[in-house]
Structures are given as C-alpha cells and as structure tokens.
Design a protein around this motif. Structure first.
Motif, PDB file in Angstrom:
ATOM      1  N   ASN A 281      46.930   3.622  71.332  1.00  0.00           N
ATOM      2  CA  ASN A 281      46.749   3.256  73.079  1.00  0.00           C
ATOM      3  C   ASN A 281      45.372   1.812  72.155  1.00  0.00           C
ATOM      4  O   ASN A 281      45.522   0.891  72.811  1.00  0.00           O
ATOM      5  N   PRO A 282      44.022   2.603  71.627  1.00  0.00           N
ATOM      6  CA  PRO A 282      42.875   1.662  71.814  1.00  0.00           C
ATOM      7  C   PRO A 282      43.301   0.756  71.171  1.00  0.00           C
ATOM      8  O   PRO A 282      42.715  -0.569  71.377  1.00  0.00           O
ATOM      9  N   LEU A 283      44.251   0.838  70.165  1.00  0.00           N
ATOM     10  CA  LEU A 283      44.482  -0.310  69.479  1.00  0.00           C
ATOM     11  C   LEU A 283      45.437  -1.805  69.839  1.00  0.00           C
ATOM     12  O   LEU A 283      44.530  -2.809  69.688  1.00  0.00           O
ATOM     13  N   ARG A 284      46.307  -1.174  70.693  1.00  0.00           N
ATOM     14  CA  ARG A 284      47.071  -2.077  71.511  1.00  0.00           C
ATOM     15  C   ARG A 284      46.138  -2.714  72.515  1.00  0.00           C
ATOM     16  O   ARG A 284      46.505  -3.490  73.161  1.00  0.00           O
ATOM     17  N   ILE A 285      45.673  -2.113  73.493  1.00  0.00           N
ATOM     18  CA  ILE A 285      44.631  -2.287  74.375  1.00  0.00           C
ATOM     19  C   ILE A 285      43.667  -3.520  73.678  1.00  0.00           C
ATOM     20  O   ILE A 285      43.237  -4.455  74.791  1.00  0.00           O
ATOM     21  N   ALA A 286      42.975  -3.275  72.130  1.00  0.00           N
ATOM     22  CA  ALA A 286      41.807  -4.153  71.902  1.00  0.00           C
ATOM     23  C   ALA A 286      43.092  -5.535  71.782  1.00  0.00           C
ATOM     24  O   ALA A 286      42.277  -6.210  71.820  1.00  0.00           O
ATOM     25  N   ALA A 287      43.619  -5.740  70.857  1.00  0.00           N
ATOM     26  CA  ALA A 287      45.119  -6.392  70.715  1.00  0.00           C
ATOM     27  C   ALA A 287      45.297  -7.491  72.048  1.00  0.00           C
ATOM     28  O   ALA A 287      45.309  -8.602  71.241  1.00  0.00           O
ATOM     29  N   ALA A 288      45.150  -6.380  73.186  1.00  0.00           N
ATOM     30  CA  ALA A 288      45.714  -7.538  74.364  1.00  0.00           C
ATOM     31  C   ALA A 288      44.265  -8.119  75.220  1.00  0.00           C
ATOM     32  O   ALA A 288      45.301  -9.352  74.863  1.00  0.00           O
ATOM     33  N   ASN A 289      43.242  -7.595  73.849  1.00  0.00           N
ATOM     34  CA  ASN A 289      42.138  -8.418  74.425  1.00  0.00           C
ATOM     35  C   ASN A 289      41.852  -9.598  73.305  1.00  0.00           C
ATOM     36  O   ASN A 289      40.997  -9.874  73.285  1.00  0.00           O
ATOM     37  N   ASP A 290      42.650  -9.527  72.500  1.00  0.00           N
ATOM     38  CA  ASP A 290      42.252 -10.790  71.110  1.00  0.00           C
ATOM     39  C   ASP A 290      41.572  -9.738  70.581  1.00  0.00           C
ATOM     40  O   ASP A 290      40.710 -10.404  69.719  1.00  0.00           O
ATOM     41  N   PHE A 291      40.701  -8.648  70.232  1.00  0.00           N
ATOM     42  CA  PHE A 291      40.014  -7.557  69.236  1.00  0.00           C
ATOM     43  C   PHE A 291      41.484  -7.592  67.966  1.00  0.00           C
ATOM     44  O   PHE A 291      41.911  -5.899  68.254  1.00  0.00           O
ATOM     45  N   SER A 292      40.694  -7.487  66.994  1.00  0.00           N
ATOM     46  CA  SER A 292      41.933  -6.984  65.979  1.00  0.00           C
ATOM     47  C   SER A 292      40.487  -5.871  65.167  1.00  0.00           C
ATOM     48  O   SER A 292      39.897  -6.098  64.910  1.00  0.00           O
ATOM     49  N   LEU A 293      41.071  -4.282  64.751  1.00  0.00           N
ATOM     50  CA  LEU A 293      40.712  -3.789  64.273  1.00  0.00           C
ATOM     51  C   LEU A 293      41.008  -3.458  63.182  1.00  0.00           C
ATOM     52  O   LEU A 293      41.532  -2.188  63.836  1.00  0.00           O
ATOM     53  N   PRO A 294      41.007  -3.805  62.181  1.00  0.00           N
ATOM     54  CA  PRO A 294      41.485  -3.471  60.194  1.00  0.00           C
ATOM     55  C   PRO A 294      41.782  -1.662  60.336  1.00  0.00           C
ATOM     56  O   PRO A 294      42.165  -1.973  59.327  1.00  0.00           O
ATOM     57  N   LEU A 295      40.411  -1.385  60.322  1.00  0.00           N
ATOM     58  CA  LEU A 295      40.035   0.208  59.491  1.00  0.00           C
ATOM     59  C   LEU A 295      41.288   0.549  60.442  1.00  0.00           C
ATOM     60  O   LEU A 295      42.084   2.191  60.115  1.00  0.00           O
ATOM     61  N   ILE A 296      41.122   0.993  62.257  1.00  0.00           N
ATOM     62  CA  ILE A 296      41.881   1.829  62.877  1.00  0.00           C
ATOM     63  C   ILE A 296      43.224   1.511  62.532  1.00  0.00           C
ATOM     64  O   ILE A 296      43.608   1.987  62.315  1.00  0.00           O
TER      65      ILE A 296
END
Ligand SMILES: NC(=O)C1=CN([C@@H]2O[C@H](COP(=O)(O)OP(=O)(O)OC[C@H]3O[C@@H](n4cnc5c(N)ncnc54)[C@H](OP(=O)(O)O)[C@@H]3O)[C@@H](O)[C@H]2O)C=CC1
Ligand SMILES: CC(C)(CO)C(=O)C(=O)O
Length: 312
Positions: A281-296
């Motif tokens: 969910n944190p990954l998807r919420i960040a992605a929806a705001n155009d942030f990628s979190l590659p390590l996560i």
C-alpha cells in the motif's frame, strides 16, 4: 461520552492484550475468537506481561459476530491478511454513530473501513507493542505498549484532536496503556512504517532478528536507506518526517531487546505475511503521487516471492 463498550475483533497478541487490560480496568469488553473460542469461553484469558501477569477467568467470548451486542468501539485487531472479512464482521457489531478503531499495522486500512460502514467514526491507532500469542487465550506481552491515536477523515485530511479520541484515550489510560494523540493520522502511519518496512521486511528476507540487523554494518546501512525511502513516501503525500525521527528510530531499535518481528513470526509459522498493508500500500500510494521507491519495491518483490513459496 459515557461508559464505552468495546468489541475486539481478533483476540490475538494485540487484541487479546489490550482487550484484557480494558476488561481488567472495569470496561465492558466482548471478544471475537476463532480457533481459541472453546478454550477462552471456558477458561478466559491469561496475560503474561512485563508489567505484571494476570488472569481473567471469565470473558465475553464469541465465535460469531451475529451473537455479539453492538458496541460503541469496535477494535480491528485481525492480521491485515484477514481484512477481506471486515465487510462481514464490522457492520453487525458497531453501533450507529459508533467508532471503529483500527489497531493494525500498515497504510490505507482506514480508507477501506469507511467504505464498509456508514455513520461511524474511524480512528487509527499505531501500536508500539511487542506481544505474542503463545497458546490458546494465552498472551505474552514482552515490551512497550504505547498507542498513538488519530482520527480519520477523507483522504487522511488532519482533523485535530476530537472528543471521541479523548474518550478512548481516557479508557485506555485508566487501563494502564500509554496514549498519545495525533492531529495527523497519516503522518503517524508513515512514522510507524519507518520501523515496520525495514525491520519486518529484512527480518524475513535475511532470516534475522532486530539486533542482528543493527550490529552488522551492511544491514544497518540498508535499514537506514529504507527508512529514508519511507520518508520520501511520506513526502509524496505531503507529510514531512524529519531526519531526526529516523535517527531516533535507529537508536530505539539498538536499545530494544533482540526481537523477532511480527512478520518474521508469521513467516516462521507458515502464515500469510502482511506484505500488502505494510509494503504494497505505501508503494502504491507513493506511485499514485509519482514517487518511486526502488529499495522498497525490491523488498516488496522479494517478500511476495517468499510469501508465495511459504504458502505452497
Ligand atoms: N503483536 C504485536 O505486538 C503487534 C501487532 N500489530 C499489528 O496488529 C495486528 C494483529 O496482530 P497480532 O495480534 O500480532 O496477530 P495475531 O495473529 O496474534 O492475532 C490475530 C487474531 O485474529 C484471530 N482471527 C483470525 N481470523 C478470525 C476470524 N475469522 N474470526 C475471529 N478471529 C479471527 C486469530 O485467531 P486464530 O489464530 O484462531 O485464527 C488471532 O487470534 C496486525 O496488523 C499486526 O501487524 C501492531 C503492533 C504490534
Ligand atoms: C514496532 C513493533 C515491533 C512493535 O511496535 C511492530 O510493530 C512489529 O513487530 O510489527
């Protein structure tokens, strides 16, 4: 608000502990159980706690929500992997204008709950608790226990400190549970994830306890890098987590007794992992705001592999 009645949905390590403390302090509490129903309805709950052991020989135990009275506060304490059950089990037990208190780890659960029930207030609680269920109706509280409470509003808009939050806080504090109130539930949830994402994830992938992760320079660095990505995730939703908070969490874990995280315990017991609520969910919420979190994302992909293999 007068005397509140409580329904505990999921009488395990967390729900069993807080529910038992509330009952011991004189509150009306109703416990929903699954495999422990027979044992608990006949013999009650045992709590072994670093703050003092106690036994509740009689509790209101149920194995069916339709037999429970509707309560003022419904505490969601299942593993998030069981949250598909919420549509069935929350509506029958919550009073009109009641409160659903989500004490689970992860992000986005309050948004799911408001879609299930109308005319209720949803409050989230971040639990800094180390507790295990060691047998049927037998809880072992190892350490900590503080809860940070925040009320949910649409899109996690901060709503300040409300009378409902204060009423719950009063009951929990009377029961000896430390409470902090936050005006911003989303910020509180991201703060909790600063701990849960690196430690829960790496403990499973690397088969390690928290102290092992902290004493090895490579894993300590990785923990820290993951924490900074959670900080970025928070930023994607407009929440600022100061660097000092990350350093505090690292120190907190160094000083913590060596701990097998809840996700590691689930993995070792061949139970499904809370990967979606805590990492997906944190990954998807960040992605929806155009942030990628590659390590996560890398952590997520490995956990999904292990979770799948564990289920075969
Ligand atoms: N334990 C801790 O210290 C902490 C836990 N958390 C979070 O709290 C949440 C709960 O975790 P935890 O208490 O550890 O988990 P547990 O597995 O110990 O407790 C969950 C309980 O839910 C019960 N349950 C499952 N399905 C049903 C059902 N259909 N009807 C009734 N009861 C059911 C389980 O019973 P059965 O086993 O019989 O299926 C179990 O006793 C998680 O999101 C976790 O991440 C957060 C911070 C600390
Ligand atoms: C941070 C900790 C250990 C207790 O709050 C936890 O949330 C977990 O093990 O999942």
């Amino acid at each position: 608000m007068g005397n509140l009645s409580y329904a505990i949905l999921g009488t395990g390590a967390l729900g069993g502990f807080y529910g038992a403390k509330l009952q011991k302090a004189g509150n009306e509490v109703h416990f929903l159980l699954n495999s422990d129903y027979q044992q608990v309805s006949q013999n009650g709950l045992i709590v072994e706690s670093k703050d003092g052991d106690f036994l509740l020989p009689q509790v209101n135990a149920y194995n069916n929500v339709n037999k429970m009275p509707s309560c003022d506060v419904v505490v969601v304490a299942l593993k998030t992997t069981q949250n598909h059950l919420l549509t069935q089990i929350v509506p029958p037990v919550v009073k009109n204008n009641g409160i659903v208190l989500v004490l689970q780890n992860g992000l986005g659960i309050e948004t799911e709950v408001v879609q299930i029930v109308n005319n209720v207030t949803v409050i989230g609680g971040l639990c800094f608790l180390c507790s295990n269920k060691v047998g049927a109706g037998h809880i072992h509280h190892l350490d900590y226990g503080k809860i940070t409470l925040g009320e949910y509003a649409l899109n996690y808009h901060p709503v300040g400190i409300t009378a409902r939050m204060r009423a719950i806080a009063k009951d929990f504090e009377n029961a000896g549970i430390e409470i902090e109130l936050t005006e911003d539930l989303l910020l509180g949830r991201w703060k909790k994830l600063v701990w849960n994402i690196p430690y829960n994830g790496l403990s499973v992938i690397l088969d390690a306890t928290t102290d092992e992760l902290m004493t090895n320079l490579y894993t300590r660095t990785l923990v820290e890098q993951l924490m900074f990505e959670v900080q970025l995730g928070a930023k994607s939703t407009g929440r600022i987590l100061p660097d000092s908070f990350i350093h505090t969490m690292l120190e907190y874990t160094v000083n913590m007794k060596p701990y097998r995280t809840s996700m590691k315990i689930d993995f070792d017991e061949n139970r499904p992992l809370e990967v979606e609520a805590i990492v997906g969910n944190p990954l998807r919420i960040a992605a929806a705001n155009d942030f990628s979190l590659p390590l996560i994302r890398c952590l997520y992909q490995q956990l999904k592999f292990l979770d799948r293999r564990n289920s075969l």
